[in-house]
Design an enzyme around this catalytic site. Structure first.
Site, PDB file in Angstrom:
ATOM      1  N   GLY A   9       0.855  -1.184   0.000  1.00  0.00           N
ATOM      2  CA  GLY A   9       0.000   0.000   0.000  1.00  0.00           C
ATOM      3  C   GLY A   9       0.892   1.235   0.000  1.00  0.00           C
ATOM      4  O   GLY A   9       2.092   1.158  -0.319  1.00  0.00           O
ATOM      5  N   ALA A  10       0.322   2.380   0.383  1.00  0.00           N
ATOM      6  CA  ALA A  10       1.098   3.627   0.349  1.00  0.00           C
ATOM      7  C   ALA A  10       2.326   3.547   1.257  1.00  0.00           C
ATOM      8  O   ALA A  10       3.438   3.901   0.860  1.00  0.00           O
ATOM      9  CB  ALA A  10       0.202   4.792   0.763  1.00  0.00           C
ATOM     10  N   GLY A  12       3.845   0.812   2.866  1.00  0.00           N
ATOM     11  CA  GLY A  12       4.813  -0.243   2.547  1.00  0.00           C
ATOM     12  C   GLY A  12       5.674   0.172   1.376  1.00  0.00           C
ATOM     13  O   GLY A  12       6.903  -0.019   1.373  1.00  0.00           O
ATOM     14  N   SER A 134       4.635  10.444   9.871  1.00  0.00           N
ATOM     15  CA  SER A 134       5.219  10.101   8.562  1.00  0.00           C
ATOM     16  C   SER A 134       4.139   9.914   7.516  1.00  0.00           C
ATOM     17  O   SER A 134       3.449   8.893   7.524  1.00  0.00           O
ATOM     18  CB  SER A 134       6.009   8.796   8.701  1.00  0.00           C
ATOM     19  OG  SER A 134       5.273   7.832   9.442  1.00  0.00           O
ATOM     20  N   ALA A 136       3.297   8.934   3.819  1.00  0.00           N
ATOM     21  CA  ALA A 136       3.974   8.107   2.822  1.00  0.00           C
ATOM     22  C   ALA A 136       4.523   8.947   1.668  1.00  0.00           C
ATOM     23  O   ALA A 136       5.667   8.749   1.229  1.00  0.00           O
ATOM     24  CB  ALA A 136       2.997   7.051   2.307  1.00  0.00           C
ATOM     25  N   LYS A 187      -4.113   8.351  18.010  1.00  0.00           N
ATOM     26  CA  LYS A 187      -4.063   9.656  17.311  1.00  0.00           C
ATOM     27  C   LYS A 187      -4.957   9.644  16.072  1.00  0.00           C
ATOM     28  O   LYS A 187      -5.429  10.697  15.629  1.00  0.00           O
ATOM     29  CB  LYS A 187      -2.627  10.058  16.975  1.00  0.00           C
ATOM     30  CG  LYS A 187      -1.860   9.162  15.982  1.00  0.00           C
ATOM     31  CD  LYS A 187      -2.109   9.441  14.527  1.00  0.00           C
ATOM     32  CE  LYS A 187      -1.400   8.434  13.634  1.00  0.00           C
ATOM     33  NZ  LYS A 187      -1.769   8.548  12.206  1.00  0.00           N
ATOM     34  N   ASN A 252      -7.324   9.851   7.908  1.00  0.00           N
ATOM     35  CA  ASN A 252      -8.232   9.912   9.057  1.00  0.00           C
ATOM     36  C   ASN A 252      -8.842  11.308   9.211  1.00  0.00           C
ATOM     37  O   ASN A 252     -10.038  11.463   9.455  1.00  0.00           O
ATOM     38  CB  ASN A 252      -7.485   9.499  10.327  1.00  0.00           C
ATOM     39  CG  ASN A 252      -7.207   8.008  10.342  1.00  0.00           C
ATOM     40  OD1 ASN A 252      -8.121   7.209  10.529  1.00  0.00           O
ATOM     41  ND2 ASN A 252      -5.964   7.629  10.116  1.00  0.00           N
ATOM     42  N   VAL A 275      -6.878   2.654   3.650  1.00  0.00           N
ATOM     43  CA  VAL A 275      -7.383   2.390   4.990  1.00  0.00           C
ATOM     44  C   VAL A 275      -7.379   3.696   5.807  1.00  0.00           C
ATOM     45  O   VAL A 275      -6.503   4.531   5.647  1.00  0.00           O
ATOM     46  CB  VAL A 275      -6.509   1.309   5.683  1.00  0.00           C
ATOM     47  CG1 VAL A 275      -5.108   1.812   5.983  1.00  0.00           C
ATOM     48  CG2 VAL A 275      -7.161   0.804   6.954  1.00  0.00           C
TER      49      VAL A 275
HETATM   50  N1  LIG Z   1       0.123   5.955   4.492  1.00  0.00           N
HETATM   51  C1  LIG Z   1       0.864   6.517   5.446  1.00  0.00           C
HETATM   52  O1  LIG Z   1       1.276   7.664   5.296  1.00  0.00           O
HETATM   53  C2  LIG Z   1       1.190   5.749   6.697  1.00  0.00           C
HETATM   54  C3  LIG Z   1       2.229   6.204   7.483  1.00  0.00           C
HETATM   55  C4  LIG Z   1       2.560   5.529   8.657  1.00  0.00           C
HETATM   56  C5  LIG Z   1       1.838   4.401   9.010  1.00  0.00           C
HETATM   57  N2  LIG Z   1       0.819   3.970   8.231  1.00  0.00           N
HETATM   58  C6  LIG Z   1       0.120   2.749   8.655  1.00  0.00           C
HETATM   59  O2  LIG Z   1       0.529   1.685   7.794  1.00  0.00           O
HETATM   60  C7  LIG Z   1      -0.537   0.746   7.648  1.00  0.00           C
HETATM   61  C8  LIG Z   1      -0.796   0.539   6.163  1.00  0.00           C
HETATM   62  O3  LIG Z   1      -1.234   1.786   5.653  1.00  0.00           O
HETATM   63  P1  LIG Z   1      -1.159   2.141   4.111  1.00  0.00           P
HETATM   64  O4  LIG Z   1      -1.162   3.615   4.028  1.00  0.00           O
HETATM   65  O5  LIG Z   1      -0.077   1.416   3.430  1.00  0.00           O
HETATM   66  O6  LIG Z   1      -2.577   1.584   3.638  1.00  0.00           O
HETATM   67  P2  LIG Z   1      -3.166   1.549   2.148  1.00  0.00           P
HETATM   68  O7  LIG Z   1      -4.637   1.580   2.289  1.00  0.00           O
HETATM   69  O8  LIG Z   1      -2.490   2.544   1.289  1.00  0.00           O
HETATM   70  O9  LIG Z   1      -2.728   0.095   1.614  1.00  0.00           O
HETATM   71  C9  LIG Z   1      -2.990  -1.064   2.341  1.00  0.00           C
HETATM   72  C10 LIG Z   1      -2.300  -2.216   1.625  1.00  0.00           C
HETATM   73  O10 LIG Z   1      -2.279  -3.367   2.460  1.00  0.00           O
HETATM   74  C11 LIG Z   1      -2.654  -4.490   1.664  1.00  0.00           C
HETATM   75  N3  LIG Z   1      -3.178  -5.526   2.555  1.00  0.00           N
HETATM   76  C12 LIG Z   1      -4.298  -5.493   3.298  1.00  0.00           C
HETATM   77  N4  LIG Z   1      -4.394  -6.643   4.001  1.00  0.00           N
HETATM   78  C13 LIG Z   1      -3.321  -7.405   3.663  1.00  0.00           C
HETATM   79  C14 LIG Z   1      -2.867  -8.696   4.029  1.00  0.00           C
HETATM   80  N5  LIG Z   1      -3.558  -9.456   4.858  1.00  0.00           N
HETATM   81  N6  LIG Z   1      -1.703  -9.152   3.480  1.00  0.00           N
HETATM   82  C15 LIG Z   1      -1.004  -8.391   2.626  1.00  0.00           C
HETATM   83  N7  LIG Z   1      -1.382  -7.150   2.231  1.00  0.00           N
HETATM   84  C16 LIG Z   1      -2.526  -6.675   2.762  1.00  0.00           C
HETATM   85  C17 LIG Z   1      -3.664  -3.932   0.692  1.00  0.00           C
HETATM   86  O11 LIG Z   1      -3.819  -4.789  -0.422  1.00  0.00           O
HETATM   87  C18 LIG Z   1      -2.998  -2.604   0.326  1.00  0.00           C
HETATM   88  O12 LIG Z   1      -2.030  -2.812  -0.668  1.00  0.00           O
HETATM   89  C19 LIG Z   1      -1.736   1.337   8.392  1.00  0.00           C
HETATM   90  O13 LIG Z   1      -1.814   0.751   9.672  1.00  0.00           O
HETATM   91  C20 LIG Z   1      -1.396   2.820   8.521  1.00  0.00           C
HETATM   92  O14 LIG Z   1      -1.977   3.404   9.669  1.00  0.00           O
HETATM   93  C21 LIG Z   1       0.482   4.603   7.078  1.00  0.00           C
HETATM   94  O1  LIG Z   2      -3.197   9.124   6.552  1.00  0.00           O
HETATM   95  P1  LIG Z   2      -3.367   8.662   7.972  1.00  0.00           P
HETATM   96  O2  LIG Z   2      -4.408   9.429   8.707  1.00  0.00           O
HETATM   97  O3  LIG Z   2      -3.541   7.162   8.040  1.00  0.00           O
HETATM   98  O4  LIG Z   2      -1.986   8.973   8.714  1.00  0.00           O
HETATM   99  C1  LIG Z   2      -0.797   8.506   8.165  1.00  0.00           C
HETATM  100  C2  LIG Z   2       0.291   8.392   9.228  1.00  0.00           C
HETATM  101  O5  LIG Z   2      -0.116   7.560  10.274  1.00  0.00           O
HETATM  102  C3  LIG Z   2       0.776   9.705   9.743  1.00  0.00           C
HETATM  103  O6  LIG Z   2       1.873   9.502  10.601  1.00  0.00           O
END
Ligand SMILES: NC(=O)c1ccc[n+]([C@@H]2O[C@H](COP(=O)([O-])OP(=O)(O)OC[C@H]3O[C@@H](n4cnc5c(N)ncnc54)[C@H](O)[C@@H]3O)[C@@H](O)[C@H]2O)c1
Ligand SMILES: O=P(O)(O)OC[C@H](O)CO
Length: 329
Positions: A9-10, A12, A134, A136, A187, A252, A275
């Site tokens: 996702g974003a 990873g 952070s 992405a 948060k 969020n 998500v």
């Molecule tokens: N996007 C950000 O800026 C950011 C920053 C820090 C932390 N996070 C955290 O990282 C986590 C992921 O967020 P994101 O932004 O990548 O979400 P996203 O919605 O951009 O992508 C989620 C990804 O996870 C995959 N996925 C879902 N379930 C899965 C599974 N069982 N096995 C493998 N892949 C699976 C989906 O196919 C998708 O590619 C969340 O908990 C989020 O809070 C996000």
């Molecule tokens: O886009 P959000 O609200 O999932 O926030 C992304 C990160 O958790 C910010 O640190």
């Protein structure tokens, strides 16, 4: 160092791109078609469009191949994907150290991530969380950021913080994993509330009040679960609270802005494309808070807007209509 990243996702994708500047990184997605489309495009058009991959990044559709000669696995799925991801690693017989980056409580069990990991990983597997303020898009673009790597094993946290630290991604270590996890999870609920407040044009004073009382609420909850209060003043607490409540890149916060417009939750989630962990986590935190008898008025108001269709203006009126109280409490 070789790092296998699970979840494209974003976040990873952004972490894989950032670490690929200094390490050999293999990015795995469960959807083979997504791997193929990322290979063809040279970027992740679905989740992180406009950010071309560095040449050093490898895309991998087979999890067994991605982790085969890795030194570390980084699980970057939403919280709902953490348990199945860890189970998949255990099924493969992997004993590699694991870091996760999800920010939420598991919906069904209301457990924080390290307790999910305790149930799924062999006791000998070293583990921790990578968290902190952070977005992405900014990390993928190589803009500076600072994160917390927390583990119950202080030596593990120090070792991997040093190994992953770079001039663009500064990494601090901590041994308060519950504090780091609760700060990052709760948060997101506060960011929904901040979006509602800003959507209703309640002003800067209201936003400052929300962040401050939100931090008090997060700290009360975390301390009841065994966290150290000072952790909430760090990157994984206050740092991420400020970013997510005020930054328009937050999903969020966007949920809150759309709730303030009167949009139904199902429609908001359908159109978001990513998500928003605060939605599931709000209910899980409320259930845990009731069990622990911790007062969480902002979380309760967010739950009523999300799940009982309470209009945003009424939720704010309910929060402001409470009696005076001591600030420390
Ligand atoms: N996007 C950000 O800026 C950011 C920053 C820090 C932390 N996070 C955290 O990282 C986590 C992921 O967020 P994101 O932004 O990548 O979400 P996203 O919605 O951009 O992508 C989620 C990804 O996870 C995959 N996925 C879902 N379930 C899965 C599974 N069982 N096995 C493998 N892949 C699976 C989906 O196919 C998708 O590619 C969340 O908990 C989020 O809070 C996000
Ligand atoms: O886009 P959000 O609200 O999932 O926030 C992304 C990160 O958790 C910010 O640190």
């Amino acid at each position: 160092m070789k790092i296998a990243v699970m979840g494209a996702g974003a976040w990873g994708t952004a972490l894989a791109m950032s670490f690929a500047r200094h390490h050999a990184v293999s990015l795995w997605a469960r959807d083979t078609a997504q791997i193929e489309s990322m290979r063809a495009a040279g970027e992740n058009q679905r989740y992180l469009a406009g950010q071309p991959f560095p040449a050093q990044l490898t895309l991998q559709a087979e999890l067994g191949v991605a982790v085969a000669d890795a030194d570390l696995v980084l699980v970057v799925t939403p919280t709902a994907g953490l348990r199945p991801s860890l189970r998949a690693l255990t099924t493969l017989g992997s004993t590699l150290p694991v870091l996760w980056a999800c920010k939420g409580l598991e919906a069904d069990t209301q457990l924080p991530a390290h307790e999910v990991a305790a149930a799924e990983l062999p006791a000998t597997v070293s583990r921790g969380i990578l968290t902190g303020p952070s977005f992405a898009q900014e990390v993928a673009a190589g803009l500076p950021a600072a994160l917390t790597l927390a583990s119950e094993d202080a030596g593990f946290a120090d070792e991997w913080a040093a190994a992953l630290n770079s001039s663009r991604l500064r990494i601090y270590s901590s041994n308060d994993i519950i504090g780091a996890e609760i700060g990052g999870a709760v948060k997101n609920i506060m960011a929904i509330a901040a979006g509602v407040g800003d959507g209703l044009k309640l002003g800067h004073n209201a936003r400052a009040a929300l962040l401050t009382r939100g931090l008090a609420e997060i700290t009360r909850f975390g301390v009841a679960l065994g966290a150290r209060p000072e952790t909430f003043n760090g990157l994984s607490g206050l740092g991420d609270l400020i970013l997510t409540c005020t930054g328009d890149l937050s999903r969020n916060r966007k949920v809150g802005l759309l709730l303030a417009e009167g949009k139904p939750l199902a429609e908001i989630i359908r159109n978001l494309g990513h998500v928003a962990e605060g939605v599931n986590t709000a209910r899980a935190v409320q259930q845990q808070a009731e069990r622990l008898q911790v007062d969480m008025p902002i979380t309760a108001a967010v739950c009523r807007m999300l799940f009982e269709e309470l209009p945003a203006a009424e939720a704010i009126a309910g929060l402001m209509g409470r009696g005076a109280k001591k600030e420390a409490a």
